[in-house]
Design a protein around this motif. Structure first.
Motif, PDB file in Angstrom:
ATOM      1  N   LEU A  22      13.027  -4.947   3.489  1.00 34.65           N
ATOM      2  CA  LEU A  22      12.789  -3.501   4.333  1.00 34.65           C
ATOM      3  C   LEU A  22      13.738  -2.769   3.371  1.00 34.65           C
ATOM      4  CD1 LEU A  22      13.367  -4.552   8.047  1.00 34.65           C
ATOM      5  CD2 LEU A  22      11.284  -4.161   6.682  1.00 34.65           C
ATOM      6  N   GLY A  23      13.376  -1.479   3.143  1.00 37.68           N
ATOM      7  CA  GLY A  23      14.057  -0.498   2.400  1.00 37.68           C
ATOM      8  C   GLY A  23      14.421   0.743   3.314  1.00 37.68           C
ATOM      9  N   ARG A  24      15.168   1.795   2.635  1.00 33.71           N
ATOM     10  CA  ARG A  24      15.498   3.047   3.425  1.00 33.71           C
ATOM     11  C   ARG A  24      14.585   3.780   4.078  1.00 33.71           C
ATOM     12  NH1 ARG A  24      16.330   4.802  -2.187  1.00 33.71           N
ATOM     13  NH2 ARG A  24      18.668   3.983  -2.108  1.00 33.71           N
ATOM     14  N   ASP A  25      13.179   3.640   3.777  1.00 33.98           N
ATOM     15  CA  ASP A  25      12.125   4.239   4.584  1.00 33.98           C
ATOM     16  C   ASP A  25      11.697   3.512   5.599  1.00 33.98           C
ATOM     17  OD1 ASP A  25      12.255   6.768   2.797  1.00 33.98           O
ATOM     18  OD2 ASP A  25      11.436   5.619   1.283  1.00 33.98           O
ATOM     19  N   ASP A  26      12.064   2.475   5.910  1.00 30.60           N
ATOM     20  CA  ASP A  26      11.914   1.390   6.803  1.00 30.60           C
ATOM     21  C   ASP A  26      12.752   1.783   8.045  1.00 30.60           C
ATOM     22  OD1 ASP A  26       9.468   0.442   5.460  1.00 30.60           O
ATOM     23  OD2 ASP A  26      10.936  -0.820   4.340  1.00 30.60           O
ATOM     24  N   LEU A  27      12.346   1.251   9.296  1.00 33.22           N
ATOM     25  CA  LEU A  27      13.378   1.574  10.286  1.00 33.22           C
ATOM     26  C   LEU A  27      12.898  -0.052  11.168  1.00 33.22           C
ATOM     27  CD1 LEU A  27      11.634   4.569  11.976  1.00 33.22           C
ATOM     28  CD2 LEU A  27      14.054   4.528  10.846  1.00 33.22           C
ATOM     29  N   VAL A  28      14.275  -0.228  11.871  1.00 33.22           N
ATOM     30  CA  VAL A  28      14.236  -1.110  12.509  1.00 33.22           C
ATOM     31  C   VAL A  28      14.746  -0.804  13.990  1.00 33.22           C
ATOM     32  CG1 VAL A  28      15.453  -3.732  13.138  1.00 33.22           C
ATOM     33  CG2 VAL A  28      14.832  -2.830  10.653  1.00 33.22           C
ATOM     34  N   TYR A  29      14.055  -0.965  15.069  1.00 37.23           N
ATOM     35  CA  TYR A  29      14.312  -0.653  16.354  1.00 37.23           C
ATOM     36  C   TYR A  29      15.003  -1.739  17.249  1.00 37.23           C
ATOM     37  CZ  TYR A  29      12.859   4.194  15.805  1.00 37.23           C
ATOM     38  OH  TYR A  29      12.768   5.614  15.379  1.00 37.23           O
ATOM     39  N   LEU A  30      16.079  -1.754  17.832  1.00 34.55           N
ATOM     40  CA  LEU A  30      16.414  -2.783  18.664  1.00 34.55           C
ATOM     41  C   LEU A  30      16.374  -2.156  20.163  1.00 34.55           C
ATOM     42  CD1 LEU A  30      19.834  -3.885  16.666  1.00 34.55           C
ATOM     43  CD2 LEU A  30      17.524  -4.821  16.660  1.00 34.55           C
ATOM     44  N   SER A  31      15.277  -2.673  20.712  1.00 37.64           N
ATOM     45  CA  SER A  31      15.058  -1.987  22.147  1.00 37.64           C
ATOM     46  C   SER A  31      15.366  -2.833  23.126  1.00 37.64           C
ATOM     47  CB  SER A  31      13.438  -1.920  22.143  1.00 37.64           C
ATOM     48  OG  SER A  31      13.095  -1.659  23.455  1.00 37.64           O
ATOM     49  N   PRO A  34      22.433  -3.115   0.196  1.00 38.01           N
ATOM     50  CA  PRO A  34      23.462  -2.183   0.578  1.00 38.01           C
ATOM     51  C   PRO A  34      22.903  -0.652   0.040  1.00 38.01           C
ATOM     52  CG  PRO A  34      24.406  -3.907  -0.211  1.00 38.01           C
ATOM     53  CD  PRO A  34      23.119  -4.199  -0.350  1.00 38.01           C
ATOM     54  N   GLN A  35      22.123  -0.796  -1.270  1.00 37.93           N
ATOM     55  CA  GLN A  35      21.774   0.470  -1.733  1.00 37.93           C
ATOM     56  C   GLN A  35      20.305   0.826  -1.303  1.00 37.93           C
ATOM     57  OE1 GLN A  35      24.030   1.436  -3.935  1.00 37.93           O
ATOM     58  NE2 GLN A  35      24.950  -0.348  -3.739  1.00 37.93           N
ATOM     59  N   ASN A  36      20.004  -0.068  -0.335  1.00 38.49           N
ATOM     60  CA  ASN A  36      18.461   0.533  -0.050  1.00 38.49           C
ATOM     61  C   ASN A  36      18.046  -0.108   1.555  1.00 38.49           C
ATOM     62  OD1 ASN A  36      15.825   1.503  -0.091  1.00 38.49           O
ATOM     63  ND2 ASN A  36      14.971  -0.452  -1.230  1.00 38.49           N
ATOM     64  N   ARG A  37      19.105   0.275   2.375  1.00 40.59           N
ATOM     65  CA  ARG A  37      19.051  -0.440   3.469  1.00 40.59           C
ATOM     66  C   ARG A  37      18.291   0.294   4.764  1.00 40.59           C
ATOM     67  NH1 ARG A  37      23.806  -2.586   5.418  1.00 40.59           N
ATOM     68  NH2 ARG A  37      25.414  -1.769   3.609  1.00 40.59           N
ATOM     69  N   PRO A  38      17.418  -0.471   5.574  1.00 40.02           N
ATOM     70  CA  PRO A  38      16.442   0.347   6.377  1.00 40.02           C
ATOM     71  C   PRO A  38      17.685   0.928   7.495  1.00 40.02           C
ATOM     72  CG  PRO A  38      16.431  -1.973   6.791  1.00 40.02           C
ATOM     73  CD  PRO A  38      17.135  -1.753   5.474  1.00 40.02           C
ATOM     74  N   LYS A  39      17.116   1.981   8.171  1.00 42.49           N
ATOM     75  CA  LYS A  39      17.928   2.328   9.263  1.00 42.49           C
ATOM     76  C   LYS A  39      17.713   1.473  10.507  1.00 42.49           C
ATOM     77  CE  LYS A  39      18.628   6.577  11.875  1.00 42.49           C
ATOM     78  NZ  LYS A  39      18.276   7.571  12.728  1.00 42.49           N
ATOM     79  N   VAL A  40      18.981   1.139  11.346  1.00 39.46           N
ATOM     80  CA  VAL A  40      18.483   0.399  12.421  1.00 39.46           C
ATOM     81  C   VAL A  40      19.161   1.072  13.485  1.00 39.46           C
ATOM     82  CG1 VAL A  40      19.311  -1.730  13.483  1.00 39.46           C
ATOM     83  CG2 VAL A  40      19.259  -1.848  10.804  1.00 39.46           C
ATOM     84  N   ALA A  41      18.508   1.186  14.783  1.00 42.36           N
ATOM     85  CA  ALA A  41      18.719   2.276  15.580  1.00 42.36           C
ATOM     86  C   ALA A  41      18.206   1.323  17.109  1.00 42.36           C
ATOM     87  CB  ALA A  41      17.959   3.386  15.341  1.00 42.36           C
ATOM     88  N   PRO A  42      19.073   1.948  18.103  1.00 42.09           N
ATOM     89  CA  PRO A  42      18.616   1.357  19.413  1.00 42.09           C
ATOM     90  C   PRO A  42      17.385   2.098  19.748  1.00 42.09           C
ATOM     91  CG  PRO A  42      20.608   2.833  19.776  1.00 42.09           C
ATOM     92  CD  PRO A  42      20.195   2.601  18.458  1.00 42.09           C
ATOM     93  N   TYR A  43      16.678   1.500  20.755  1.00 46.69           N
ATOM     94  CA  TYR A  43      15.472   2.317  21.408  1.00 46.69           C
ATOM     95  C   TYR A  43      15.360   1.954  22.654  1.00 46.69           C
ATOM     96  CZ  TYR A  43      10.079   2.516  21.235  1.00 46.69           C
ATOM     97  OH  TYR A  43       8.916   2.597  21.565  1.00 46.69           O
ATOM     98  N   ASP A  44      15.430   2.877  23.544  1.00 43.21           N
ATOM     99  CA  ASP A  44      15.618   2.927  24.947  1.00 43.21           C
ATOM    100  C   ASP A  44      14.145   3.354  25.429  1.00 43.21           C
ATOM    101  OD1 ASP A  44      15.875   3.025  27.721  1.00 43.21           O
ATOM    102  OD2 ASP A  44      17.913   3.864  27.526  1.00 43.21           O
ATOM    103  N   ILE A  45      13.227   2.644  25.878  1.00 41.64           N
ATOM    104  CA  ILE A  45      11.948   2.858  26.093  1.00 41.64           C
ATOM    105  C   ILE A  45      11.923   3.705  27.481  1.00 41.64           C
ATOM    106  CG2 ILE A  45      10.782   0.930  24.927  1.00 41.64           C
ATOM    107  CD1 ILE A  45      10.342  -0.378  27.780  1.00 41.64           C
ATOM    108  N   GLN A  46      13.100   3.516  28.200  1.00 41.04           N
ATOM    109  CA  GLN A  46      13.048   4.135  29.567  1.00 41.04           C
ATOM    110  C   GLN A  46      13.392   5.798  29.491  1.00 41.04           C
ATOM    111  OE1 GLN A  46      15.826   1.328  31.273  1.00 41.04           O
ATOM    112  NE2 GLN A  46      14.258   1.121  32.987  1.00 41.04           N
ATOM    113  N   ALA A  75       0.858  -1.183  -0.056  1.00 44.39           N
ATOM    114  CA  ALA A  75      -0.028  -0.109   0.085  1.00 44.39           C
ATOM    115  C   ALA A  75       0.937   1.328  -0.055  1.00 44.39           C
ATOM    116  CB  ALA A  75      -0.874  -0.348   1.258  1.00 44.39           C
ATOM    117  N   GLY A  76       2.106   1.071  -0.098  1.00 50.66           N
ATOM    118  CA  GLY A  76       3.060   2.242  -0.014  1.00 50.66           C
ATOM    119  C   GLY A  76       3.239   2.687   1.232  1.00 50.66           C
ATOM    120  N   VAL A  77       3.012   2.159   2.253  1.00 51.53           N
ATOM    121  CA  VAL A  77       3.049   2.483   3.803  1.00 51.53           C
ATOM    122  C   VAL A  77       4.498   1.971   4.225  1.00 51.53           C
ATOM    123  CG1 VAL A  77       2.394   2.350   6.051  1.00 51.53           C
ATOM    124  CG2 VAL A  77       0.774   2.432   4.161  1.00 51.53           C
ATOM    125  N   HIS A  78       5.174   3.112   5.040  1.00 49.44           N
ATOM    126  CA  HIS A  78       6.642   2.498   5.687  1.00 49.44           C
ATOM    127  C   HIS A  78       6.348   1.733   6.684  1.00 49.44           C
ATOM    128  CE1 HIS A  78       8.070   4.579   2.191  1.00 49.44           C
ATOM    129  NE2 HIS A  78       7.804   5.812   2.691  1.00 49.44           N
TER     130      HIS A  78
END
Ligand code: SF4
Length: 432
Positions: free
Chosen positions: A365-374, A416-428, A331-334
């Motif tokens: 997953l592509g560059r407009d998607d995110l992966v949060y490692l919490s 590698p040309q279209n990788r999602p951003k992977v970032a930490p997620y500290d819920i605290q 549907a074009g939703v990230h």
């Protein structure tokens, strides 16, 4: 942005006043920094090596970091108590009052002439005048105003901390995952449209003169998009009538000019959605919402390991998760995928890392998607803690969690040309 650089010879202080459209930042001697919104409420500060953030609900979080004996950076945070909040407010407003007095009494010299024009000086005096009308008592009243509009906002994804939240639903449809206590204080309900209309007016009133600091709209609580599509379409239409959402048909080159003429612009609409509730919707449902501004949906995958999902008592299968992401992408939703690093402790560690990486690698997953490692937070006395104790599970240490995070990252195989951003997620660290 306009900058005013001052010297206060009486005390030998150097002052920098940075005025932006929606915030004024005052820096004294480079080390005491405080930011005020347009109305004069303090919203952020840095004092004595510590950061402070104040939420709309007048919660204040203190954050600092230090290096332990092994040289690792340890981040700490805590909420301030009422007396501490009062002392901090007095200090910050005292700082602003001190600078304003010096300016008004001719004890402040402009040191960066000819850069500062009279309007910059007058603007700073007027802004600091608004600041002077605030104190701890008035800030405390803000909490009451907040609670008349919202049930407590318990969590948002990190890139949404500055969202304008619309609580169109309350609670979680399920509320029984063993590790999660975000919505245990409220039953799930979908607000009827007239109530949503009223809520939007209340939110606009509450956030008046600080709307410009927020550029995304987040639909709360836990899984607002579970509501029927017809209802959501009505809600999205209301949002479009009430706020300046950036039109989706603008060319990239036109967006900046459009936003210039719409100072309270919003990028789009965002929300959480759980796998077990989301998989009932089709591509066409999400496509309609996409047309009306839906940009990204945050999915609590938690793990790619089916056994761990069962242990967490989280419904929805890995297959359903894949289908949901596929449907959203169609549907074009990230998407923003949230993974619980350290969940299941030592016993699940191997399968959690391996299967989570396998699932994430299969989601396109592509560059407009995110992966949060919490990093997993175990609440003492929770159902998770009791189950883990019965199963003899040892929780991972901070260091082991960091290692697990790195192990997962090492297994990710994104384009590698279209990788999602992977970032930490500290819920605290969440504060709204
Ligand atoms: S993790 Fe999500 S689905 Fe589970 S109880 Fe919490 S909010 Fe509800």
């Amino acid at each position: 942005m306009s900058l005013l650089k001052l010297a206060l010879p009486k005390n030998g202080e150097a002052v920098l006043i940075n005025q932006k459209r929606d915030a004024l930042t005052l820096t004294v001697d480079g080390f005491s920094i405080v930011t005020f919104d347009r109305a004069g409420r303090w919203i952020g500060a840095f004092l004595d090596g510590k950061n402070y953030k104040r939420g709309i609900d007048n919660r204040v979080m203190e954050k600092w970091a230090y290096r332990n004996d092994d040289g690792a950076k340890i981040r700490q945070r805590r909420d301030l108590g009422d007396d501490e909040k009062k002392a901090l407010a007095e200090r910050l407003y005292g700082l602003a009052g001190h600078v304003r007095n010096a300016m008004q009494q001719g004890e402040a010299l402009v040191v960066d002439q000819p850069a500062a024009d009279p309007a910059t000086w007058d603007g700073a005096i007027a802004w600091l005048g608004r600041v002077s009308t605030w104190n701890d008592e008035r800030l405390a009243e803000e909490r009451e105003r907040f609670l008349q509009v919202y049930k407590p906002i318990t969590i948002l994804p990190p890139d949404q901390y500055l969202a304008l939240v619309l609580q169109i639903t309350e609670g979680c449809t399920y509320n029984r995952c063993t590790f999660c206590d975000f919505y245990r204080d409220r039953p799930f309900r979908v607000k009827p449209i007239p109530e949503v209309q009223n809520h939007i007016s209340q939110v606009k009133d509450l956030l008046r003169n600080r709307l410009g600091l927020r550029h995304v709209i987040f639909l709360a609580d836990a899984n607002a998009l579970v509501a029927p599509t017809d209802y959501l379409v009505e809600v999205f239409q209301l949002i479009n009538q009430s706020f300046d959402l950036t039109p989706s048909d603008l060319a990239a080159s036109e967006i900046a000019a459009w936003r210039e003429t719409h100072p309270h612009w919003f990028r789009g609409i965002y929300s959480f959605l759980d796998v077990f509730t989301g998989h009932h919707k089709r591509v066409e449902d999400f496509a309609v919402l996409r047309e009306l501004g839906l940009q990204r949906v945050y999915v609590g995958l938690e793990t790619g390991d089916p056994a761990l999902l069962t242990f967490l008592n989280k419904p929805g299968s890995i297959e359903q998760a894949r289908d949901l992401i596929h449907t959203l992408h169609g549907a074009g939703v990230h998407v923003g995928i949230i993974v619980l690093v350290g969940a299941g402790g030592d016993q699940f560690a191997g399968a959690h890392v391996e299967n989570t990486a396998l699932v994430l690698n299969s989601l396109n997953l592509g560059r407009d998607d995110l992966v949060y490692l919490s990093e997993f937070v175990e609440h003492p006395g929770s159902e998770y803690a009791q189950r883990a104790a019965r199963a003899g599970i040892r929780p991972l240490s901070k260091g082991e969690m960091r290692d697990q995070m790195e192990e997962m990252r090492a297994r990710f195989r994104f384009d590698p040309q279209n990788r999602p951003k992977v970032a930490p997620y500290d819920i605290q660290e969440f504060i709204y």
